[in-house]
Motif scaffolding. Structure first.
Motif, mmCIF file in Angstrom:
data_model
loop_
_atom_site.group_PDB
_atom_site.id
_atom_site.type_symbol
_atom_site.label_atom_id
_atom_site.label_comp_id
_atom_site.label_asym_id
_atom_site.label_seq_id
_atom_site.Cartn_x
_atom_site.Cartn_y
_atom_site.Cartn_z
ATOM 1 N N LYS A 61 -17.361 46.009 -26.448
ATOM 2 C CA LYS A 61 -17.447 47.026 -25.401
ATOM 3 C C LYS A 61 -18.726 47.824 -25.610
ATOM 4 N N HIS A 62 -19.480 48.018 -24.558
ATOM 5 C CA HIS A 62 -20.735 48.769 -24.678
ATOM 6 C C HIS A 62 -20.471 50.235 -25.022
ATOM 7 N N ASP A 63 -19.447 50.819 -24.424
ATOM 8 C CA ASP A 63 -19.067 52.201 -24.729
ATOM 9 C C ASP A 63 -18.233 52.175 -26.009
ATOM 10 N N LYS A 64 -18.769 52.689 -27.088
ATOM 11 C CA LYS A 64 -18.125 52.599 -28.402
ATOM 12 C C LYS A 64 -17.061 53.665 -28.631
ATOM 13 N N SER A 65 -16.855 54.567 -27.684
ATOM 14 C CA SER A 65 -15.949 55.692 -27.920
ATOM 15 C C SER A 65 -14.512 55.248 -28.169
ATOM 16 N N VAL A 66 -14.026 54.257 -27.439
ATOM 17 C CA VAL A 66 -12.641 53.800 -27.630
ATOM 18 C C VAL A 66 -12.467 53.204 -29.019
ATOM 19 N N GLY A 67 -13.388 52.348 -29.436
ATOM 20 C CA GLY A 67 -13.322 51.746 -30.764
ATOM 21 C C GLY A 67 -13.382 52.780 -31.865
ATOM 22 N N LEU A 68 -14.243 53.785 -31.709
ATOM 23 C CA LEU A 68 -14.362 54.832 -32.723
ATOM 24 C C LEU A 68 -13.095 55.682 -32.797
ATOM 25 N N VAL A 69 -12.503 55.980 -31.657
ATOM 26 C CA VAL A 69 -11.245 56.737 -31.646
ATOM 27 C C VAL A 69 -10.139 55.934 -32.315
ATOM 28 N N LEU A 70 -10.064 54.638 -32.027
ATOM 29 C CA LEU A 70 -9.039 53.793 -32.639
ATOM 30 C C LEU A 70 -9.219 53.690 -34.150
ATOM 31 N N ILE A 101 -21.227 51.013 -42.916
ATOM 32 C CA ILE A 101 -22.015 51.998 -42.167
ATOM 33 C C ILE A 101 -23.266 51.350 -41.578
ATOM 34 N N GLY A 102 -23.929 50.514 -42.357
ATOM 35 C CA GLY A 102 -25.114 49.811 -41.849
ATOM 36 C C GLY A 102 -24.775 48.895 -40.699
ATOM 37 N N GLY A 103 -23.656 48.172 -40.806
ATOM 38 C CA GLY A 103 -23.229 47.277 -39.734
ATOM 39 C C GLY A 103 -22.910 48.029 -38.457
ATOM 40 N N ILE A 104 -22.210 49.146 -38.596
ATOM 41 C CA ILE A 104 -21.862 49.944 -37.422
ATOM 42 C C ILE A 104 -23.115 50.516 -36.769
ATOM 43 N N LEU A 105 -24.019 51.040 -37.566
ATOM 44 C CA LEU A 105 -25.259 51.590 -37.010
ATOM 45 C C LEU A 105 -26.086 50.504 -36.327
ATOM 46 N N TYR A 106 -26.101 49.325 -36.927
ATOM 47 C CA TYR A 106 -26.844 48.211 -36.304
ATOM 48 C C TYR A 106 -26.239 47.858 -34.945
ATOM 49 N N LEU A 107 -24.921 47.752 -34.903
ATOM 50 C CA LEU A 107 -24.257 47.422 -33.635
ATOM 51 C C LEU A 107 -24.501 48.483 -32.578
ATOM 52 N N VAL A 108 -24.433 49.741 -32.972
ATOM 53 C CA VAL A 108 -24.660 50.832 -32.019
ATOM 54 C C VAL A 108 -26.106 50.819 -31.529
ATOM 55 N N SER A 109 -27.047 50.518 -32.425
ATOM 56 C CA SER A 109 -28.460 50.553 -32.041
ATOM 57 C C SER A 109 -28.867 49.400 -31.136
ATOM 58 N N THR A 110 -28.137 48.279 -31.202
ATOM 59 C CA THR A 110 -28.506 47.135 -30.387
ATOM 60 C C THR A 110 -27.862 47.130 -29.016
ATOM 61 N N ARG A 111 -26.985 48.046 -28.744
ATOM 62 C CA ARG A 111 -26.291 48.095 -27.453
ATOM 63 C C ARG A 111 -26.979 49.022 -26.504
#
Length: 111
Positions: A61-70, A101-111
């Motif tokens: 999902k491009h909007d990461k808010s749902v995943g972060l809340v879960l 943390i690196g993986g999450i930041l990478y995913l967020v930065s590429t979207r």
């Protein structure tokens, strides 16, 4: 309906579909080989299904808010498990935390 809302709905449907497919695959594999017999009883622990859903929503999902809340909800609900794991795996804590943390930041930065 705006294009952004349509894309958000499409992302939600895709993430939901993939979640259901993953759960179906896990249940089928468990019926065939039994994760608990392999020493992996945590795979089919119902508490971890929220975590699986959170990761899938973060990935698809491009909007990461749902995943972060879960993930936040899973962390709160499983606080005792996390503290127990931290005690037994303290030597691995820093490298694993850096990878996550690196993986999450990478995913967020590429979207």
């Amino acid at each position: 309906m705006s294009a952004a809302k349509a894309n958000n709905n499409r992302d939600t449907y895709r993430a939901t579909a993939i979640t259901l497919i993953v759960f179906g695959i896990l249940y089928l594999i468990d019926k065939l080989v039994h994760f608990s017999a392999l020493g992996l009883p945590w795979v089919m622990n119902k508490d971890n299904f929220l975590l699986y859903t959170a990761v899938i929503f973060l990935l698809f999902k491009h909007d990461k808010s749902v995943g972060l809340v879960l993930i936040g909800l899973w962390l709160v609900l499983n606080f005792n498990l996390i503290t127990a794991l931290l005690g037994t795996m303290s030597a691995y804590l820093l490298p694993v935390a850096l990878l996550v943390i690196g993986g999450i930041l990478y995913l967020v930065s590429t979207r």
